[in-house]
Design a protein around this motif. Structure first.
Motif, PDB file in Angstrom:
ATOM      1  N   VAL A   1      -3.572   1.323   4.288  1.00 15.70           N
ATOM      2  CA  VAL A   1      -4.936   0.783   4.284  1.00 15.70           C
ATOM      3  C   VAL A   1      -5.207  -0.081   5.518  1.00 15.70           C
ATOM      4  CG1 VAL A   1      -4.324  -1.234   2.877  1.00 15.70           C
ATOM      5  CG2 VAL A   1      -6.671  -0.391   2.872  1.00 15.70           C
ATOM      6  N   MET A   2      -6.400   0.075   6.035  1.00 14.01           N
ATOM      7  CA  MET A   2      -6.923  -0.779   7.103  1.00 14.01           C
ATOM      8  C   MET A   2      -8.255  -1.332   6.594  1.00 14.01           C
ATOM      9  SD  MET A   2      -6.131   1.575  10.508  1.00 14.01           S
ATOM     10  CE  MET A   2      -7.802   1.401  10.996  1.00 14.01           C
ATOM     11  N   LEU A   3      -8.402  -2.625   6.638  1.00 16.21           N
ATOM     12  CA  LEU A   3      -9.619  -3.276   6.183  1.00 16.21           C
ATOM     13  C   LEU A   3     -10.608  -3.343   7.335  1.00 16.21           C
ATOM     14  CD1 LEU A   3     -10.934  -4.683   3.787  1.00 16.21           C
ATOM     15  CD2 LEU A   3      -9.811  -6.797   4.527  1.00 16.21           C
ATOM     16  N   LEU A   4     -11.746  -2.700   7.173  1.00 17.46           N
ATOM     17  CA  LEU A   4     -12.763  -2.672   8.220  1.00 17.46           C
ATOM     18  C   LEU A   4     -13.745  -3.836   8.098  1.00 17.46           C
ATOM     19  CD1 LEU A   4     -13.646   1.136   8.141  1.00 17.46           C
ATOM     20  CD2 LEU A   4     -12.012  -0.041   9.652  1.00 17.46           C
ATOM     21  N   ASP A   5     -13.944  -4.325   6.876  1.00 16.22           N
ATOM     22  CA  ASP A   5     -14.918  -5.395   6.642  1.00 16.22           C
ATOM     23  C   ASP A   5     -14.414  -6.281   5.508  1.00 16.22           C
ATOM     24  OD1 ASP A   5     -17.108  -7.021   6.295  1.00 16.22           O
ATOM     25  OD2 ASP A   5     -18.543  -5.390   6.003  1.00 16.22           O
ATOM     26  N   ALA A   6     -13.901  -7.449   5.834  1.00 12.94           N
ATOM     27  CA  ALA A   6     -13.352  -8.357   4.829  1.00 12.94           C
ATOM     28  C   ALA A   6     -14.429  -9.056   4.006  1.00 12.94           C
ATOM     29  CB  ALA A   6     -12.462  -9.401   5.495  1.00 12.94           C
ATOM     30  N   ASP A   7     -15.653  -9.053   4.492  1.00 11.41           N
ATOM     31  CA  ASP A   7     -16.763  -9.695   3.793  1.00 11.41           C
ATOM     32  C   ASP A   7     -17.952  -8.738   3.717  1.00 11.41           C
ATOM     33  OD1 ASP A   7     -15.613 -12.428   3.415  1.00 11.41           O
ATOM     34  OD2 ASP A   7     -15.523 -12.345   5.606  1.00 11.41           O
TER      35      ASP A   7
ATOM     36  N   CYS B   1       0.844  -1.202   0.000  1.00 11.85           N
ATOM     37  CA  CYS B   1       0.000   0.000   0.000  1.00 11.85           C
ATOM     38  C   CYS B   1       0.877   1.251   0.000  1.00 11.85           C
ATOM     39  CB  CYS B   1      -0.899  -0.002   1.236  1.00 11.85           C
ATOM     40  SG  CYS B   1      -1.904   1.483   1.427  1.00 11.85           S
ATOM     41  N   VAL B   2       0.523   2.222  -0.856  1.00 11.89           N
ATOM     42  CA  VAL B   2       1.277   3.478  -0.930  1.00 11.89           C
ATOM     43  C   VAL B   2       0.557   4.636  -0.232  1.00 11.89           C
ATOM     44  CG1 VAL B   2       2.516   2.833  -3.016  1.00 11.89           C
ATOM     45  CG2 VAL B   2       0.347   4.055  -3.218  1.00 11.89           C
ATOM     46  N   GLY B   3      -0.592   4.358   0.360  1.00 13.77           N
ATOM     47  CA  GLY B   3      -1.301   5.371   1.136  1.00 13.77           C
ATOM     48  C   GLY B   3      -2.018   6.421   0.322  1.00 13.77           C
ATOM     49  N   ALA B   4      -2.414   6.085  -0.897  1.00  9.38           N
ATOM     50  CA  ALA B   4      -3.100   7.063  -1.754  1.00  9.38           C
ATOM     51  C   ALA B   4      -4.498   7.411  -1.236  1.00  9.38           C
ATOM     52  CB  ALA B   4      -3.196   6.539  -3.184  1.00  9.38           C
ATOM     53  N   GLY B   5      -5.137   6.491  -0.534  1.00  9.76           N
ATOM     54  CA  GLY B   5      -6.444   6.769   0.071  1.00  9.76           C
ATOM     55  C   GLY B   5      -7.630   6.663  -0.853  1.00  9.76           C
ATOM     56  N   GLN B   6      -7.425   6.221  -2.073  1.00  9.30           N
ATOM     57  CA  GLN B   6      -8.536   6.100  -3.012  1.00  9.30           C
ATOM     58  C   GLN B   6      -9.561   5.075  -2.543  1.00  9.30           C
ATOM     59  OE1 GLN B   6      -8.942   8.220  -5.710  1.00  9.30           O
ATOM     60  NE2 GLN B   6      -7.267   9.155  -4.575  1.00  9.30           N
ATOM     61  N   CYS B   7      -9.101   4.056  -1.852  1.00  9.51           N
ATOM     62  CA  CYS B   7     -10.016   3.028  -1.352  1.00  9.51           C
ATOM     63  C   CYS B   7     -10.996   3.620  -0.344  1.00  9.51           C
ATOM     64  CB  CYS B   7      -9.241   1.871  -0.741  1.00  9.51           C
ATOM     65  SG  CYS B   7      -8.103   2.334   0.587  1.00  9.51           S
ATOM     66  N   VAL B   8     -10.496   4.470   0.527  1.00 13.60           N
ATOM     67  CA  VAL B   8     -11.349   5.090   1.544  1.00 13.60           C
ATOM     68  C   VAL B   8     -12.375   6.010   0.890  1.00 13.60           C
ATOM     69  CG1 VAL B   8     -11.392   6.528   3.613  1.00 13.60           C
ATOM     70  CG2 VAL B   8      -9.501   4.941   3.247  1.00 13.60           C
ATOM     71  N   LEU B   9     -11.933   6.757  -0.100  1.00 10.08           N
ATOM     72  CA  LEU B   9     -12.859   7.650  -0.806  1.00 10.08           C
ATOM     73  C   LEU B   9     -13.949   6.868  -1.536  1.00 10.08           C
ATOM     74  CD1 LEU B   9     -10.317  10.223  -2.267  1.00 10.08           C
ATOM     75  CD2 LEU B   9     -11.871  10.540  -0.328  1.00 10.08           C
ATOM     76  N   ALA B  10     -13.610   5.701  -2.048  1.00 10.42           N
ATOM     77  CA  ALA B  10     -14.579   4.905  -2.805  1.00 10.42           C
ATOM     78  C   ALA B  10     -15.492   4.065  -1.914  1.00 10.42           C
ATOM     79  CB  ALA B  10     -13.839   3.995  -3.788  1.00 10.42           C
ATOM     80  N   ALA B  11     -14.957   3.578  -0.795  1.00  9.99           N
ATOM     81  CA  ALA B  11     -15.740   2.659   0.058  1.00  9.99           C
ATOM     82  C   ALA B  11     -15.359   2.854   1.518  1.00  9.99           C
ATOM     83  CB  ALA B  11     -15.495   1.214  -0.387  1.00  9.99           C
ATOM     84  N   GLU B  12     -15.797   3.949   2.091  1.00 11.52           N
ATOM     85  CA  GLU B  12     -15.386   4.298   3.454  1.00 11.52           C
ATOM     86  C   GLU B  12     -15.928   3.362   4.527  1.00 11.52           C
ATOM     87  OE1 GLU B  12     -18.764   7.706   4.391  1.00 11.52           O
ATOM     88  OE2 GLU B  12     -16.719   8.312   3.953  1.00 11.52           O
ATOM     89  N   GLU B  13     -16.943   2.583   4.217  1.00 11.65           N
ATOM     90  CA  GLU B  13     -17.454   1.626   5.195  1.00 11.65           C
ATOM     91  C   GLU B  13     -16.622   0.344   5.230  1.00 11.65           C
ATOM     92  OE1 GLU B  13     -21.639   0.981   4.758  1.00 11.65           O
ATOM     93  OE2 GLU B  13     -22.061   3.124   4.710  1.00 11.65           O
TER      94      GLU B  13
END
Length: 64
Positions: free
Chosen positions: A32-38, A10-22
């Protein structure tokens, strides 16, 4: 859908959080920290978008 996030690339771009913050968050270093693997079906489109936006390709999805 099952989600994995490879924190070592992970390079810390944060695009994942912007796309799916839940489903994704970032630690104090931006990794990145995964809040919900399923995530539920309502989140699938957002998670697919997050994976496609990740510049490091650190997010992997498996459909099951």
């Amino acid at each position: 859908m099952h989600v994995t996030a490879n924190t070592s690339i992970c390079v810390g771009a944060g695009q994942c959080v912007l796309a799916a913050e839940e489903v994704f968050d970032q630690d104090d270093d931006g990794i990145v920290m995964l809040l919900d693997a399923d995530p539920g079906e309502a989140q699938h489109a957002a998670v697919r978008r997050a994976a496609s936006l990740c510049p490091a390709r650190a997010i992997e999805l498996s459909e099951s």
